[in-house]
Design a protein around this motif. Structure first.
Motif, PDB file in Angstrom:
ATOM      1  N   VAL A  26       0.828  -1.213   0.000  1.00 23.37           N
ATOM      2  CA  VAL A  26       0.000   0.000   0.000  1.00 23.37           C
ATOM      3  C   VAL A  26       0.859   1.259   0.000  1.00 23.37           C
ATOM      4  O   VAL A  26       0.632   2.171  -0.810  1.00 23.37           O
ATOM      5  CB  VAL A  26      -0.986  -0.023   1.185  1.00 23.37           C
ATOM      6  N   PRO A  27       1.870   1.405   0.877  1.00 21.89           N
ATOM      7  CA  PRO A  27       2.744   2.582   0.775  1.00 21.89           C
ATOM      8  C   PRO A  27       3.468   2.661  -0.565  1.00 21.89           C
ATOM      9  O   PRO A  27       3.678   3.756  -1.097  1.00 21.89           O
ATOM     10  CB  PRO A  27       3.739   2.393   1.926  1.00 21.89           C
ATOM     11  N   GLY A  28       3.837   1.496  -1.127  1.00 18.09           N
ATOM     12  CA  GLY A  28       4.487   1.512  -2.439  1.00 18.09           C
ATOM     13  C   GLY A  28       3.580   2.048  -3.526  1.00 18.09           C
ATOM     14  O   GLY A  28       4.004   2.813  -4.400  1.00 18.09           O
ATOM     15  N   LEU A  29       2.290   1.662  -3.486  1.00 19.45           N
ATOM     16  CA  LEU A  29       1.331   2.187  -4.460  1.00 19.45           C
ATOM     17  C   LEU A  29       1.116   3.679  -4.269  1.00 19.45           C
ATOM     18  O   LEU A  29       0.993   4.429  -5.248  1.00 19.45           O
ATOM     19  CB  LEU A  29       0.011   1.429  -4.339  1.00 19.45           C
ATOM     20  N   MET A  30       1.071   4.116  -3.022  1.00 17.65           N
ATOM     21  CA  MET A  30       0.920   5.552  -2.771  1.00 17.65           C
ATOM     22  C   MET A  30       2.108   6.327  -3.324  1.00 17.65           C
ATOM     23  O   MET A  30       1.946   7.384  -3.951  1.00 17.65           O
ATOM     24  CB  MET A  30       0.788   5.800  -1.264  1.00 17.65           C
ATOM     25  N   MET A  31       3.310   5.793  -3.117  1.00 18.05           N
ATOM     26  CA  MET A  31       4.496   6.466  -3.647  1.00 18.05           C
ATOM     27  C   MET A  31       4.493   6.474  -5.167  1.00 18.05           C
ATOM     28  O   MET A  31       4.924   7.450  -5.799  1.00 18.05           O
ATOM     29  CB  MET A  31       5.751   5.784  -3.106  1.00 18.05           C
ATOM     30  N   LEU A  32       3.982   5.411  -5.780  1.00 16.19           N
ATOM     31  CA  LEU A  32       3.859   5.370  -7.241  1.00 16.19           C
ATOM     32  C   LEU A  32       2.982   6.506  -7.732  1.00 16.19           C
ATOM     33  O   LEU A  32       3.348   7.237  -8.676  1.00 16.19           O
ATOM     34  CB  LEU A  32       3.282   4.019  -7.664  1.00 16.19           C
ATOM     35  N   PHE A  33       1.819   6.706  -7.113  1.00 12.13           N
ATOM     36  CA  PHE A  33       0.909   7.767  -7.546  1.00 12.13           C
ATOM     37  C   PHE A  33       1.492   9.154  -7.246  1.00 12.13           C
ATOM     38  O   PHE A  33       1.281  10.097  -8.028  1.00 12.13           O
ATOM     39  CB  PHE A  33      -0.450   7.604  -6.878  1.00 12.13           C
ATOM     40  N   TRP A  61      10.608   3.354 -12.078  1.00 13.82           N
ATOM     41  CA  TRP A  61      11.307   3.319 -10.794  1.00 13.82           C
ATOM     42  C   TRP A  61      10.389   2.805  -9.685  1.00 13.82           C
ATOM     43  O   TRP A  61      10.832   2.071  -8.797  1.00 13.82           O
ATOM     44  CB  TRP A  61      11.835   4.703 -10.452  1.00 13.82           C
ATOM     45  N   ALA A  62       9.117   3.188  -9.740  1.00 10.53           N
ATOM     46  CA  ALA A  62       8.181   2.743  -8.707  1.00 10.53           C
ATOM     47  C   ALA A  62       7.904   1.249  -8.821  1.00 10.53           C
ATOM     48  O   ALA A  62       7.827   0.551  -7.799  1.00 10.53           O
ATOM     49  CB  ALA A  62       6.881   3.533  -8.820  1.00 10.53           C
ATOM     50  N   PHE A 109       9.113  -2.447  -5.949  1.00  6.69           N
ATOM     51  CA  PHE A 109       8.458  -3.581  -5.298  1.00  6.69           C
ATOM     52  C   PHE A 109       9.355  -4.811  -5.265  1.00  6.69           C
ATOM     53  O   PHE A 109       9.231  -5.653  -4.375  1.00  6.69           O
ATOM     54  CB  PHE A 109       7.139  -3.907  -6.013  1.00  6.69           C
ATOM     55  N   SER A 110      10.242  -4.939  -6.255  1.00  6.89           N
ATOM     56  CA  SER A 110      11.178  -6.058  -6.271  1.00  6.89           C
ATOM     57  C   SER A 110      12.404  -5.799  -5.416  1.00  6.89           C
ATOM     58  O   SER A 110      12.988  -6.730  -4.858  1.00  6.89           O
ATOM     59  CB  SER A 110      11.617  -6.364  -7.714  1.00  6.89           C
ATOM     60  N   LEU A 142      11.325   3.536  -1.690  1.00  3.94           N
ATOM     61  CA  LEU A 142      10.516   2.556  -0.982  1.00  3.94           C
ATOM     62  C   LEU A 142      11.371   1.641  -0.121  1.00  3.94           C
ATOM     63  O   LEU A 142      10.938   1.195   0.950  1.00  3.94           O
ATOM     64  CB  LEU A 142       9.695   1.735  -1.979  1.00  3.94           C
ATOM     65  N   ARG A 143      12.591   1.344  -0.562  1.00  2.00           N
ATOM     66  CA  ARG A 143      13.495   0.510   0.234  1.00  2.00           C
ATOM     67  C   ARG A 143      13.823   1.170   1.574  1.00  2.00           C
ATOM     68  O   ARG A 143      13.779   0.520   2.615  1.00  2.00           O
ATOM     69  CB  ARG A 143      14.777   0.250  -0.561  1.00  2.00           C
ATOM     70  N   HIS A 144      14.102   2.450   1.555  1.00  2.00           N
ATOM     71  CA  HIS A 144      14.430   3.161   2.793  1.00  2.00           C
ATOM     72  C   HIS A 144      13.189   3.307   3.679  1.00  2.00           C
ATOM     73  O   HIS A 144      13.280   3.199   4.902  1.00  2.00           O
ATOM     74  CB  HIS A 144      15.025   4.523   2.461  1.00  2.00           C
ATOM     75  N   TYR A 145      12.039   3.545   3.047  1.00  5.78           N
ATOM     76  CA  TYR A 145      10.794   3.602   3.826  1.00  5.78           C
ATOM     77  C   TYR A 145      10.562   2.273   4.547  1.00  5.78           C
ATOM     78  O   TYR A 145      10.230   2.249   5.740  1.00  5.78           O
ATOM     79  CB  TYR A 145       9.611   3.915   2.901  1.00  5.78           C
ATOM     80  N   PHE A 146      10.727   1.174   3.821  1.00  4.31           N
ATOM     81  CA  PHE A 146      10.468  -0.138   4.401  1.00  4.31           C
ATOM     82  C   PHE A 146      11.443  -0.445   5.536  1.00  4.31           C
ATOM     83  O   PHE A 146      11.060  -1.043   6.549  1.00  4.31           O
ATOM     84  CB  PHE A 146      10.566  -1.211   3.319  1.00  4.31           C
ATOM     85  N   MET A 147      12.705  -0.052   5.386  1.00  5.03           N
ATOM     86  CA  MET A 147      13.688  -0.318   6.431  1.00  5.03           C
ATOM     87  C   MET A 147      13.376   0.492   7.695  1.00  5.03           C
ATOM     88  O   MET A 147      13.527  -0.003   8.816  1.00  5.03           O
ATOM     89  CB  MET A 147      15.088  -0.002   5.932  1.00  5.03           C
ATOM     90  N   ILE A 148      12.937   1.751   7.530  1.00  6.96           N
ATOM     91  CA  ILE A 148      12.560   2.548   8.699  1.00  6.96           C
ATOM     92  C   ILE A 148      11.321   1.945   9.362  1.00  6.96           C
ATOM     93  O   ILE A 148      11.251   1.839  10.595  1.00  6.96           O
ATOM     94  CB  ILE A 148      12.298   4.011   8.293  1.00  6.96           C
TER      95      ILE A 148
END
Length: 339
Positions: free
Chosen positions: A145-152, A257-258, A262-263, A287-293
């Motif tokens: 869901v955060p990844g999709l938000m960042m895509l938009f 990039w978005a 996801f991969s 998204l990688r840094h968001y996920f790690m935080i």
């Protein structure tokens, strides 16, 4: 995780093994299937993540020590779910011989406690940190869901700049800010920021407080993570347009990039298991840094200092537009839209 059973033997021994599989912490038997084909189609439909297969004559072969073959099948399209199911199915498959030993010990008059001690001297009590239910939704939704938000956010940010050139309003837009491109950018994207923050914070409230997803971090950490997520995404979208001042090319860069994020995020397949060049490339995705935080400070409840480098990386994405600020101003004043 939902699993199934194909029991062609249908004896007290195989039914006992099925009940033990259902009693395990990571697996829940949701269906019995008459054949392997039906169970395989259930996996393909996403109804179960694996199934245990008892061929006919399993119990007779066990009692006569003829080494029957008990098979288990699981899907690895979802790495976390597959590994959880595989562990339980493998454990149950190795308990077949223990069932024979249990029957022999019962015939000799041993109690259930004594039999349990003989068959399993050490009992493992598994406790999963921060997600004791083993909920795959808690792992997946908090990344997708955060990844999709960042895509938009990427796409709408780049489109907002490209639309000024497309519709011939770029010069008027800059003129309203006295040709100061920084002021123009702040004025354009401040309403966007407020709207995106409202959506992100609603998502966080719904997931972590209404649905009760596990989180050990504070509410302030969630607010900070949502803020830096939105600002870093907008910074990347502005940078993409400044790098390629074309509506079509900048949106293509953002979407590419978005989708790659996801991969490269590391939730489905760990980054540490990737090749060296891919591990280095993963640092270039917000998204990688968001996920790690999120994983460090929200899911596990560690202080922000434990993920300071990832936070600094998102701040760097926020500051990326400064590298192309002059190019954006030049594009708004001189570029002509080409379909």
């Amino acid at each position: 995780m939902p699993v199934g059973v194909v029991d062609l033997d249908n004896t007290s021994t195989t039914r006992a093994l099925t009940r033990r599989l259902d009693a395990m912490q990571m697996s829940h038997v949701v269906a019995h299937y008459p054949s392997m084909s039906e169970a395989r189609r259930a996996i393909q439909r996403g109804e179960i993540y694996g199934f245990l297969y008892f061929p006919k004559g399993t119990t007779d072969n066990l009692l006569s020590s003829r080494q029957p073959k008990i098979s288990y099948y699981y899907t690895y399209t979802s790495l976390t779910a597959g590994s959880m199911v595989m562990k339980d199915l493998k454990t149950i498959s190795t308990l077949g011989s223990a069932a024979v030993g249990q029957a022999m010990l019962q015939a000799r008059g041993f109690t259930n406690e004594q039999i349990q001690t003989f068959l399993q001297p050490i009992k493992i009590d598994l406790h999963q940190i921060a997600n004791p239910w083993g909920s795959y939704n808690s792992y997946l939704s908090t990344m997708l869901v955060p990844g999709l938000m960042m895509l938009f956010i990427f796409l709408i940010t780049a489109y907002s700049l490209g639309a000024e050139v497309k519709f011939g309003t770029s010069k008027d837009w800059l003129a309203m800010a006295d040709n100061r491109v920084v002021t123009a950018l702040v004025g354009k994207f401040l309403p966007h920021t407020l709207i995106w923050l409202a959506l992100v914070y609603f998502y966080e409230w719904y997931v972590f407080f209404h649905l009760g997803f596990p989180h050990l971090g504070s509410s302030w950490m969630l607010l900070l993570l949502g803020l830096i997520q939105v600002l870093a995404s907008q910074g990347f979208g502005i940078f993409a347009y400044g790098l390629m001042p074309s509506l079509r090319m900048s949106m293509s860069i953002c979407s590419l990039w978005a989708v790659l994020s996801f991969s490269m995020v590391g939730s489905a397949f760990p980054v540490m298991g990737m090749d060296g060049p891919l591990q280095s490339l993963s640092w270039l995705f917000p998204l990688r840094h968001y996920f790690m935080i999120y994983q460090t400070c929200v899911f596990n409840g560690f202080p922000l200092v434990e993920a300071w480098f990832h936070f600094a990386a998102l701040v760097a994405f926020l500051l990326l537009p400064w590298c192309v600020i002059k190019k954006i101003k030049n594009a708004m004043l001189t570029y002509v839209y080409i379909p």
